[in-house]
Design an enzyme around this catalytic site. Sequence first.
Site, PDB file in Angstrom:
ATOM      1  N   ASP A   1      -4.240   3.795   2.325  1.00 53.37           N
ATOM      2  CA  ASP A   1      -5.669   3.479   2.440  1.00 53.37           C
ATOM      3  C   ASP A   1      -5.911   1.994   2.728  1.00 53.37           C
ATOM      4  OD1 ASP A   1      -5.106   2.280   0.042  1.00 53.37           O
ATOM      5  OD2 ASP A   1      -6.570   3.395  -1.149  1.00 53.37           O
TER       6      ASP A   1
ATOM      7  N   GLU B   1      -4.069 -19.023 -20.622  1.00 60.30           N
ATOM      8  CA  GLU B   1      -4.691 -19.714 -19.490  1.00 60.30           C
ATOM      9  C   GLU B   1      -5.756 -20.644 -20.050  1.00 60.30           C
ATOM     10  OE1 GLU B   1      -7.584 -20.011 -15.894  1.00 60.30           O
ATOM     11  OE2 GLU B   1      -8.008 -18.785 -17.639  1.00 60.30           O
TER      12      GLU B   1
ATOM     13  N   ASP C   1       0.842  -1.190   0.000  1.00 60.81           N
ATOM     14  CA  ASP C   1       0.000   0.000   0.000  1.00 60.81           C
ATOM     15  C   ASP C   1       0.885   1.250   0.000  1.00 60.81           C
ATOM     16  OD1 ASP C   1      -1.820   1.986   0.488  1.00 60.81           O
ATOM     17  OD2 ASP C   1      -2.207   1.409   2.570  1.00 60.81           O
TER      18      ASP C   1
ATOM     19  N   ASN D   1      -0.352   4.495  -0.437  1.00 64.47           N
ATOM     20  CA  ASN D   1      -0.997   5.759  -0.058  1.00 64.47           C
ATOM     21  C   ASN D   1      -1.767   5.685   1.259  1.00 64.47           C
ATOM     22  OD1 ASN D   1      -3.211   4.303  -0.745  1.00 64.47           O
ATOM     23  ND2 ASN D   1      -3.922   5.638  -2.396  1.00 64.47           N
TER      24      ASN D   1
ATOM     25  N   ASP E   1      -6.664 -14.307 -20.282  1.00 57.88           N
ATOM     26  CA  ASP E   1      -7.579 -15.043 -19.414  1.00 57.88           C
ATOM     27  C   ASP E   1      -8.567 -15.872 -20.237  1.00 57.88           C
ATOM     28  OD1 ASP E   1      -8.797 -15.453 -16.757  1.00 57.88           O
ATOM     29  OD2 ASP E   1     -10.496 -14.355 -17.598  1.00 57.88           O
TER      30      ASP E   1
ATOM     31  N   ASP F   1      -1.364  -0.854  -4.130  1.00 55.87           N
ATOM     32  CA  ASP F   1      -1.466  -0.010  -5.322  1.00 55.87           C
ATOM     33  C   ASP F   1      -0.141   0.000  -6.078  1.00 55.87           C
ATOM     34  OD1 ASP F   1       0.132   1.684  -3.768  1.00 55.87           O
ATOM     35  OD2 ASP F   1      -1.660   2.587  -2.864  1.00 55.87           O
TER      36      ASP F   1
HETATM   37  C1  ACG Z   1      -9.845 -17.634 -15.071  1.00 52.24           C
HETATM   38  C2  ACG Z   1      -9.259 -16.748 -13.971  1.00 52.24           C
HETATM   39  C3  ACG Z   1     -10.268 -16.623 -12.855  1.00 52.24           C
HETATM   40  C4  ACG Z   1     -11.417 -15.779 -13.376  1.00 52.24           C
HETATM   41  C5  ACG Z   1     -11.858 -16.199 -14.697  1.00 52.24           C
HETATM   42  C6  ACG Z   1     -12.962 -15.457 -15.300  1.00 52.24           C
HETATM   43  C7  ACG Z   1     -11.121 -17.053 -15.505  1.00 52.24           C
HETATM   44  O1  ACG Z   1      -8.024 -17.248 -13.577  1.00 52.24           O
HETATM   45  O2  ACG Z   1      -9.746 -16.041 -11.695  1.00 52.24           O
HETATM   46  O3  ACG Z   1     -12.495 -15.836 -12.427  1.00 52.24           O
HETATM   47  O4  ACG Z   1     -12.405 -14.227 -15.710  1.00 52.24           O
HETATM   48  C8  ACG Z   1     -12.465 -22.369 -15.479  1.00 52.24           C
HETATM   49  C9  ACG Z   1     -11.993 -21.517 -16.646  1.00 52.24           C
HETATM   50  C10 ACG Z   1     -10.785 -20.693 -16.297  1.00 52.24           C
HETATM   51  C11 ACG Z   1     -11.063 -19.874 -15.034  1.00 52.24           C
HETATM   52  C12 ACG Z   1     -11.436 -20.849 -13.924  1.00 52.24           C
HETATM   53  C13 ACG Z   1     -11.763 -20.143 -12.611  1.00 52.24           C
HETATM   54  N1  ACG Z   1      -9.936 -19.033 -14.654  1.00 52.24           N
HETATM   55  O5  ACG Z   1     -11.724 -22.355 -17.743  1.00 52.24           O
HETATM   56  O6  ACG Z   1     -10.507 -19.834 -17.372  1.00 52.24           O
HETATM   57  O7  ACG Z   1     -12.617 -21.568 -14.316  1.00 52.24           O
HETATM   58  C14 ACG Z   1     -12.203 -27.611 -14.988  1.00 52.24           C
HETATM   59  C15 ACG Z   1     -12.610 -26.879 -16.255  1.00 52.24           C
HETATM   60  C16 ACG Z   1     -11.908 -25.536 -16.351  1.00 52.24           C
HETATM   61  C17 ACG Z   1     -12.209 -24.721 -15.107  1.00 52.24           C
HETATM   62  C18 ACG Z   1     -11.678 -25.502 -13.912  1.00 52.24           C
HETATM   63  C19 ACG Z   1     -11.868 -24.790 -12.589  1.00 52.24           C
HETATM   64  O8  ACG Z   1     -12.265 -27.652 -17.396  1.00 52.24           O
HETATM   65  O9  ACG Z   1     -12.367 -24.835 -17.504  1.00 52.24           O
HETATM   66  O10 ACG Z   1     -11.551 -23.429 -15.226  1.00 52.24           O
HETATM   67  O11 ACG Z   1     -12.375 -26.778 -13.850  1.00 52.24           O
HETATM   68  O12 ACG Z   1     -13.145 -24.610 -12.260  1.00 52.24           O
HETATM   69  C20 ACG Z   1      -8.539 -31.421 -14.705  1.00 52.24           C
HETATM   70  C21 ACG Z   1      -9.242 -31.232 -16.028  1.00 52.24           C
HETATM   71  C22 ACG Z   1      -9.707 -29.769 -16.149  1.00 52.24           C
HETATM   72  C23 ACG Z   1     -10.502 -29.362 -14.945  1.00 52.24           C
HETATM   73  C24 ACG Z   1      -9.639 -29.554 -13.713  1.00 52.24           C
HETATM   74  C25 ACG Z   1     -10.315 -29.092 -12.428  1.00 52.24           C
HETATM   75  O13 ACG Z   1      -7.305 -30.777 -14.769  1.00 52.24           O
HETATM   76  O14 ACG Z   1      -8.372 -31.549 -17.106  1.00 52.24           O
HETATM   77  O15 ACG Z   1     -10.495 -29.636 -17.317  1.00 52.24           O
HETATM   78  O16 ACG Z   1     -10.825 -27.979 -15.103  1.00 52.24           O
HETATM   79  O17 ACG Z   1      -9.264 -30.923 -13.603  1.00 52.24           O
HETATM   80  O18 ACG Z   1     -11.461 -29.816 -12.198  1.00 52.24           O
HETATM   81  C26 ACG Z   1     -12.751 -14.626 -11.756  1.00 52.24           C
HETATM   82  C27 ACG Z   1     -13.275 -14.895 -10.356  1.00 52.24           C
HETATM   83  C28 ACG Z   1     -14.635 -15.521 -10.420  1.00 52.24           C
HETATM   84  C29 ACG Z   1     -15.572 -14.609 -11.204  1.00 52.24           C
HETATM   85  C30 ACG Z   1     -14.974 -14.354 -12.586  1.00 52.24           C
HETATM   86  C31 ACG Z   1     -15.758 -13.344 -13.383  1.00 52.24           C
HETATM   87  O19 ACG Z   1     -12.360 -15.752  -9.677  1.00 52.24           O
HETATM   88  O20 ACG Z   1     -15.123 -15.664  -9.094  1.00 52.24           O
HETATM   89  O21 ACG Z   1     -16.811 -15.206 -11.335  1.00 52.24           O
HETATM   90  O22 ACG Z   1     -13.662 -13.834 -12.460  1.00 52.24           O
END
Ligand code: ACG
Length: 478
Positions: free
Chosen positions: A16, A229, A12, A14, A184, A20
């Site tokens: 608050d 990602e 931080d 500033n 993302d 930042d």
């Molecule tokens: C990104 C960011 C995350 C963000 C968003 C949305 C996307 O890092 O912080 O959320 O802007 C899915 C998406 C990713 C996403 C995560 C959170 N991450 O694909 O892009 O959710 C399964 C699914 C994946 C899934 C994962 C987790 O296939 O698609 O990711 O589960 O839920 C094995 C399988 C693999 C499986 C895993 C886990 O490895 O091969 O397929 O993945 O097991 O089971 C942010 C906030 C949220 C908000 C959003 C708007 O965090 O709260 O809602 O922004």
Amino acid sequence: MFYELYIRSFCDGNGDGIGDLVGAEQKLDYLAGLGIEGIWLLPILQSPAYHGYSVTDFFSINPIYGNLKELRSFLASAHRRDLKVILDLPINHTSPSHEWFLRALDGERPYRDWYLFLQNEDWLKARRHWDGEKVWTNYSGQWAYTLFGPGSPDLNYESTSLWQQMKEVLTFWLSVGFDGFRFDAAKHIFDFSIEKGICEYQHSRNIAFWKEMTSHCRSISPDSIFVSEVWDDARIVDLYSAIFGIGFNFPLAEDLKSAIAKKDPELLVISLKTDLNRCFRAKRSYESGLFLTNHDMSRLVSSMNGDRELSLLSMSVMLSLPGVPFFYYGEELGMEGVYNMYFNEEQLEPFLWYENGYGPGQTEWKALGKNHPHSGVSYEAQEAVDDSYYMRFRAILEFRKSNPWLRFATIKSVKRKETLIMLKVAGESKSANILHNLGTKKIAVDLNADVQVINGTVSRYRNKRYLGALASAMEVTE
Ligand code: ACG
């Protein structure tokens, strides 16, 4: 190596209580001192959400984090220290408070086309690909597609004017001085089939989209860095990584952590020989984004059930592999935090600079539920203390820093002997045997005199060398 920085919890500047850019700039010497080469800045664009992934304006930064002048100064200071900075850019969706969405609700073009509105009642039956959640949200009588929940209506890239708009966003942030982007939700650009009315990934269309976005950036800034990602199995991660150049290796993170938590070397050995084989061989089309944890996951110590020795071993295994390593802020202190579905987001807690939890730069926006003051986890308590978690973590980073050739190396063979994982890796001018002992007893190993200890101990008894319990070492064979 890249440091994943959550600015709100870092420093931080500033007073608050919220981290930042001014604060982060003050800590650049700290970051550079860790031996990293770059910073992945979690989203800082204007957003009402603490996580920043739902943007209200793609051309301005969240005023809580600073202004453009402060951002430029942060970037210039980072560059002076040879640190690259990549911006996390969530362009799959916006906040429902984004002006585009509000105008779309009013039916105004082109914004109406930039989101997906319900065209067929049957579409309401669609469920999210991986967990069966509902994907449509009713905004005052109008249903919009919201894969990540009501706080983030999806943008609809069927509209080509939106592609153009996003290129302008990319141009802008490159011109401000970012070295690239962490894109993302890369597999979600086209993830709803309008023909079938179901959630379905359209990987080839996604790839075409990212090819166009990345070549646009490269036409402005040829050395741009892109990280994808794509949280999926190895085959899908592969597809996208080839376009971006670096792809987060989710399967590796999962397999490596479970092998170590279960003390089962075979698990990782099999995975490195099969699924993960293609990202470490000589003819690969991208670099693996090596990581163990991120902001969507439990912290490392927590995922090892509090066992710090296992956490350090996980880091040393990861940092012995070819690719570009990333680690999440606070992991160097061994902070704890369990990710769970109830959004208490323990893994986002303030970086603990001081043992009593207060002092210049300390952020206080969120309670320290897991990483308590006076628990010895703070930077102040561990810095310069022999054998503290932080100092041992740093030593592992130092190992990687002094062996930059590992980044482009190839894994020639992976073997197991009892609790040992034995890797043979080869770079352009160097080769090495790397040994990791996942067992709780020391084990006799074949290592010659030039041993680099990555973590733990190597001892000698009579003419034999022993690798300690949960220890790692490397022998370079020029
Ligand atoms: C990104 C960011 C995350 C963000 C968003 C949305 C996307 O890092 O912080 O959320 O802007 C899915 C998406 C990713 C996403 C995560 C959170 N991450 O694909 O892009 O959710 C399964 C699914 C994946 C899934 C994962 C987790 O296939 O698609 O990711 O589960 O839920 C094995 C399988 C693999 C499986 C895993 C886990 O490895 O091969 O397929 O993945 O097991 O089971 C942010 C906030 C949220 C908000 C959003 C708007 O965090 O709260 O809602 O922004």
